[in-house]
Write a protein that holds these residues in place. Structure first.
Motif, PDB file in Angstrom:
ATOM      1  N   ASP A 224      -6.179  -7.666   4.097  1.00  0.00           N
ATOM      2  CA  ASP A 224      -5.139  -6.693   4.211  1.00  0.00           C
ATOM      3  C   ASP A 224      -5.294  -6.352   5.713  1.00  0.00           C
ATOM      4  N   TYR A 225      -6.719  -5.834   6.186  1.00  0.00           N
ATOM      5  CA  TYR A 225      -6.951  -5.248   7.536  1.00  0.00           C
ATOM      6  C   TYR A 225      -6.674  -6.136   8.430  1.00  0.00           C
ATOM      7  N   ILE A 226      -6.593  -7.482   8.339  1.00  0.00           N
ATOM      8  CA  ILE A 226      -6.402  -8.569   9.568  1.00  0.00           C
ATOM      9  C   ILE A 226      -4.749  -8.356   9.948  1.00  0.00           C
ATOM     10  N   LYS A 227      -3.976  -7.930   8.653  1.00  0.00           N
ATOM     11  CA  LYS A 227      -2.524  -8.087   9.013  1.00  0.00           C
ATOM     12  C   LYS A 227      -2.409  -7.087  10.127  1.00  0.00           C
ATOM     13  N   LYS A 228      -3.019  -5.987  10.723  1.00  0.00           N
ATOM     14  CA  LYS A 228      -2.624  -5.304  11.635  1.00  0.00           C
ATOM     15  C   LYS A 228      -2.522  -6.181  12.827  1.00  0.00           C
ATOM     16  N   TYR A 229      -3.028  -6.960  13.063  1.00  0.00           N
ATOM     17  CA  TYR A 229      -3.228  -8.178  14.234  1.00  0.00           C
ATOM     18  C   TYR A 229      -2.121  -9.138  14.236  1.00  0.00           C
ATOM     19  N   ILE A 230      -1.354  -9.216  13.307  1.00  0.00           N
ATOM     20  CA  ILE A 230      -0.187 -10.352  13.192  1.00  0.00           C
ATOM     21  C   ILE A 230       0.695 -10.429  14.213  1.00  0.00           C
ATOM     22  N   ASP A 231       0.974  -9.145  14.884  1.00  0.00           N
ATOM     23  CA  ASP A 231       1.899  -9.290  16.027  1.00  0.00           C
ATOM     24  C   ASP A 231       1.098  -9.820  17.241  1.00  0.00           C
ATOM     25  N   GLU A 232       0.048  -9.818  17.385  1.00  0.00           N
ATOM     26  CA  GLU A 232      -0.655 -10.160  18.616  1.00  0.00           C
ATOM     27  C   GLU A 232      -1.355 -11.585  18.267  1.00  0.00           C
ATOM     28  N   ILE A 233      -0.887 -12.337  17.487  1.00  0.00           N
ATOM     29  CA  ILE A 233      -1.496 -13.623  17.002  1.00  0.00           C
ATOM     30  C   ILE A 233      -1.623 -14.512  18.287  1.00  0.00           C
ATOM     31  N   GLN A 234      -2.664 -15.020  18.258  1.00  0.00           N
ATOM     32  CA  GLN A 234      -3.125 -15.928  19.627  1.00  0.00           C
ATOM     33  C   GLN A 234      -3.215 -17.410  19.078  1.00  0.00           C
ATOM     34  N   ASP A 235      -3.492 -18.354  19.597  1.00  0.00           N
ATOM     35  CA  ASP A 235      -3.908 -19.781  19.442  1.00  0.00           C
ATOM     36  C   ASP A 235      -5.479 -19.608  18.880  1.00  0.00           C
ATOM     37  N   LYS A 236      -5.989 -18.603  19.554  1.00  0.00           N
ATOM     38  CA  LYS A 236      -7.436 -18.717  19.138  1.00  0.00           C
ATOM     39  C   LYS A 236      -7.682 -17.819  17.858  1.00  0.00           C
ATOM     40  N   TRP A 237      -8.571 -18.129  17.231  1.00  0.00           N
ATOM     41  CA  TRP A 237      -8.885 -17.523  15.826  1.00  0.00           C
ATOM     42  C   TRP A 237      -9.491 -16.252  15.911  1.00  0.00           C
ATOM     43  N   LEU A 238      -8.841 -15.104  15.048  1.00  0.00           N
ATOM     44  CA  LEU A 238      -9.506 -13.879  14.801  1.00  0.00           C
ATOM     45  C   LEU A 238     -10.166 -13.742  13.532  1.00  0.00           C
ATOM     46  N   ILE A 239     -11.566 -13.544  13.499  1.00  0.00           N
ATOM     47  CA  ILE A 239     -12.039 -13.322  12.231  1.00  0.00           C
ATOM     48  C   ILE A 239     -12.713 -12.053  11.874  1.00  0.00           C
ATOM     49  N   VAL A 240     -12.239 -11.388  10.689  1.00  0.00           N
ATOM     50  CA  VAL A 240     -12.780 -10.043  10.641  1.00  0.00           C
ATOM     51  C   VAL A 240     -13.702 -10.024   9.435  1.00  0.00           C
ATOM     52  N   PHE A 241     -14.900  -9.728   9.319  1.00  0.00           N
ATOM     53  CA  PHE A 241     -16.206  -9.674   8.281  1.00  0.00           C
ATOM     54  C   PHE A 241     -15.949  -8.161   7.922  1.00  0.00           C
TER      55      PHE A 241
ATOM     56  N   ASP B 178     -18.137 -22.944  18.286  1.00  0.00           N
ATOM     57  CA  ASP B 178     -16.922 -22.509  18.864  1.00  0.00           C
ATOM     58  C   ASP B 178     -16.966 -21.167  19.463  1.00  0.00           C
ATOM     59  N   LYS B 179     -16.904 -20.851  20.836  1.00  0.00           N
ATOM     60  CA  LYS B 179     -17.014 -19.693  21.613  1.00  0.00           C
ATOM     61  C   LYS B 179     -15.610 -19.071  21.595  1.00  0.00           C
ATOM     62  N   ASN B 180     -14.347 -19.753  21.325  1.00  0.00           N
ATOM     63  CA  ASN B 180     -13.228 -19.232  21.691  1.00  0.00           C
ATOM     64  C   ASN B 180     -12.808 -18.946  20.040  1.00  0.00           C
ATOM     65  N   ILE B 181     -13.500 -17.734  19.697  1.00  0.00           N
ATOM     66  CA  ILE B 181     -13.117 -17.073  18.599  1.00  0.00           C
ATOM     67  C   ILE B 181     -13.228 -15.585  18.824  1.00  0.00           C
ATOM     68  N   ASP B 182     -12.398 -15.094  18.157  1.00  0.00           N
ATOM     69  CA  ASP B 182     -12.775 -13.179  18.489  1.00  0.00           C
ATOM     70  C   ASP B 182     -13.253 -12.934  17.060  1.00  0.00           C
ATOM     71  N   ILE B 183     -14.270 -11.866  16.853  1.00  0.00           N
ATOM     72  CA  ILE B 183     -14.837 -11.481  15.944  1.00  0.00           C
ATOM     73  C   ILE B 183     -14.780 -10.062  15.663  1.00  0.00           C
ATOM     74  N   ILE B 184     -14.554  -9.642  14.639  1.00  0.00           N
ATOM     75  CA  ILE B 184     -14.666  -7.910  14.302  1.00  0.00           C
ATOM     76  C   ILE B 184     -15.638  -7.814  12.890  1.00  0.00           C
ATOM     77  N   ILE B 185     -16.706  -6.860  13.143  1.00  0.00           N
ATOM     78  CA  ILE B 185     -17.276  -6.546  12.032  1.00  0.00           C
ATOM     79  C   ILE B 185     -16.963  -5.304  11.530  1.00  0.00           C
ATOM     80  N   LEU B 186     -16.869  -5.181  10.129  1.00  0.00           N
ATOM     81  CA  LEU B 186     -16.433  -3.699   9.666  1.00  0.00           C
ATOM     82  C   LEU B 186     -17.550  -3.624   8.591  1.00  0.00           C
ATOM     83  N   ASP B 187     -17.881  -2.321   8.683  1.00  0.00           N
ATOM     84  CA  ASP B 187     -18.960  -2.210   7.600  1.00  0.00           C
ATOM     85  C   ASP B 187     -18.267  -1.846   6.187  1.00  0.00           C
ATOM     86  N   ARG B 188     -17.080  -1.161   5.867  1.00  0.00           N
ATOM     87  CA  ARG B 188     -16.461  -1.137   4.709  1.00  0.00           C
ATOM     88  C   ARG B 188     -14.955  -1.082   4.728  1.00  0.00           C
ATOM     89  N   VAL B 189     -14.331  -1.846   4.014  1.00  0.00           N
ATOM     90  CA  VAL B 189     -12.682  -1.970   4.349  1.00  0.00           C
ATOM     91  C   VAL B 189     -12.301  -2.182   2.985  1.00  0.00           C
TER      92      VAL B 189
END
Ligand code: BTN
Length: 324
Positions: free
Chosen positions: A93-110, A77-88
């Motif tokens: 909790d981190y992904i909650k900053k993106y709630i207001d920009e939520i889209q149909d495509k998934w956002l995944i934070v690692f 599935d290419k239609n997914i946004d990915i963010i990789i963090l070193d330490r969080v």
């Protein structure tokens, strides 16, 4: 793509072979010193890059570093946004900053490490550096709130499929409702959070957080979970994290699309359950009740029987269970 991404790509294309710093510098139009600085940062990320004095750099075969490029290499599935963090503190909790920009495509934070990983019912989730897969998916379900349990149960099934694909000798099982077990020990937990619109009974958003213990932590598991936690492997597995992550996500997406449409998830979930037929203790706050688990219904609720032979149905909510 950053210079660092481009350098690791060049080294990956020539894995096991020496590539000179000069060649990399020329390709990228940067200085050899800049190449060297990026190599150090890649080594800090966990890439096993040897510096062959006077000859160049060599990437060894058995790297297991989580990266966006590495995940996308296997992800269908290419239609997914990915963010990789070193330490969080917590990817949930981190992904909650993106709630207001939520889209149909998934956002995944690692993250490679969580300093305050959260578990269900206010517990914590031990998330040491580089030995686990810790991620959260932000999504906007288009089905009604009555299907919320499936966000977790579909994910548990997907984690089992991912583990089976990458480690075919393992037999992952699901302990109702959100834990994946191997040989009676927990290897993965899932924490689902969300918000609903009361009027429409639909989701504003949902966050599904997944923590998988892939390797044994360098200082082992802490005393309080040592006897109940386990890992998938004792030794590093080349590209295991990227492969496991992408397999879980692809499988999760497939199952997610069946929510509210058919009973694929409950069927698979039931087959993978390690609870059915076992004596259990159901815990809700301070209250504990003993039952035998006799089945899982089409809503992934646990069907139990008490010592008088009376049946009851447990919905996940505030309840956790312990197998006796
Ligand atoms: C549990 O075992 O009760 C659930 C554990 C969920 C852990 C994952 S790790 C990624 C995400 N971020 C968190 O803080 N928790 C979840």
């Amino acid at each position: 793509m950053t210079n660092r991404d481009l350098i690791i790509q060049i080294l990956q294309d020539n894995i096991g072979q020496v590539v000179s710093g000069e060649e990399i510098a020329k390709k990228l139009g940067i200085t050899r010193n800049a190449v060297w600085k990026n190599i150090i940062s890649l080594q800090e990320m966990g890439y096993k890059i040897e510096n062959k004095q006077g000859k160049g750099y060599i990437l060894k075969e058995d790297n297991d570093v989580l990266s966006e490029i590495g995940i996308r290499k296997y992800l269908s599935d290419k239609n997914i946004d990915i963010i990789i963090l070193d330490r969080v503190d917590s990817t949930n909790d981190y992904i909650k900053k993106y709630i207001d920009e939520i889209q149909d495509k998934w956002l995944i934070v690692f993250a490679n490490e969580q300093t305050n990983g959260k578990g269900r019912l206010g517990r914590s989730f031990y998330s040491p550096r580089n030995t686990g897969l810790y991620f959260s998916v932000l999504l906007k379900p288009d089905f009604g709130f009555e299907y919320s349990t499936f966000l977790t149960t579909a994910c548990a099934v997907a984690v089992c499929s991912g583990i089976k694909k990458v480690f075919p000798n393992l037999e992952p099982k699901i302990k109702w409702v959100n834990d994946v077990y191997i040989d009676d020990k927990k290897v993965c937990g899932i924490l689902t959070e969300g918000q609903i619109n009361i009027e429409t009974q639909t989701f504003a958003y949902a966050i599904v957080g997944v923590g998988v213990n892939i390797y044994v932590p360098s200082d082992d598991f802490p005393q309080d979970i040592k006897n109940i936690a386990t890992s998938l492997s004792n030794s590093e597995f080349g590209d295991g994290k990227n492969l496991l992550a992408s397999t879980i996500i692809d499988e999760y997406k497939k199952l997610y699309l069946t929510i509210g449409k058919n009973d694929t998830i409950s069927k698979k979930y039931r087959e993978l359950s390690c609870v059915i037929g076992k004596d259990i203790i159901a815990i809700r706050g301070d209250e504990k009740k003993e039952y035998t688990a006799i089945g899982i219904d089409d809503k992934c609720r646990l069907i139990v029987s008490n010592n008088k032979g009376e049946n009851d149905i447990l919905s996940s909510g505030e309840i956790s269970i312990r197998i006796k």
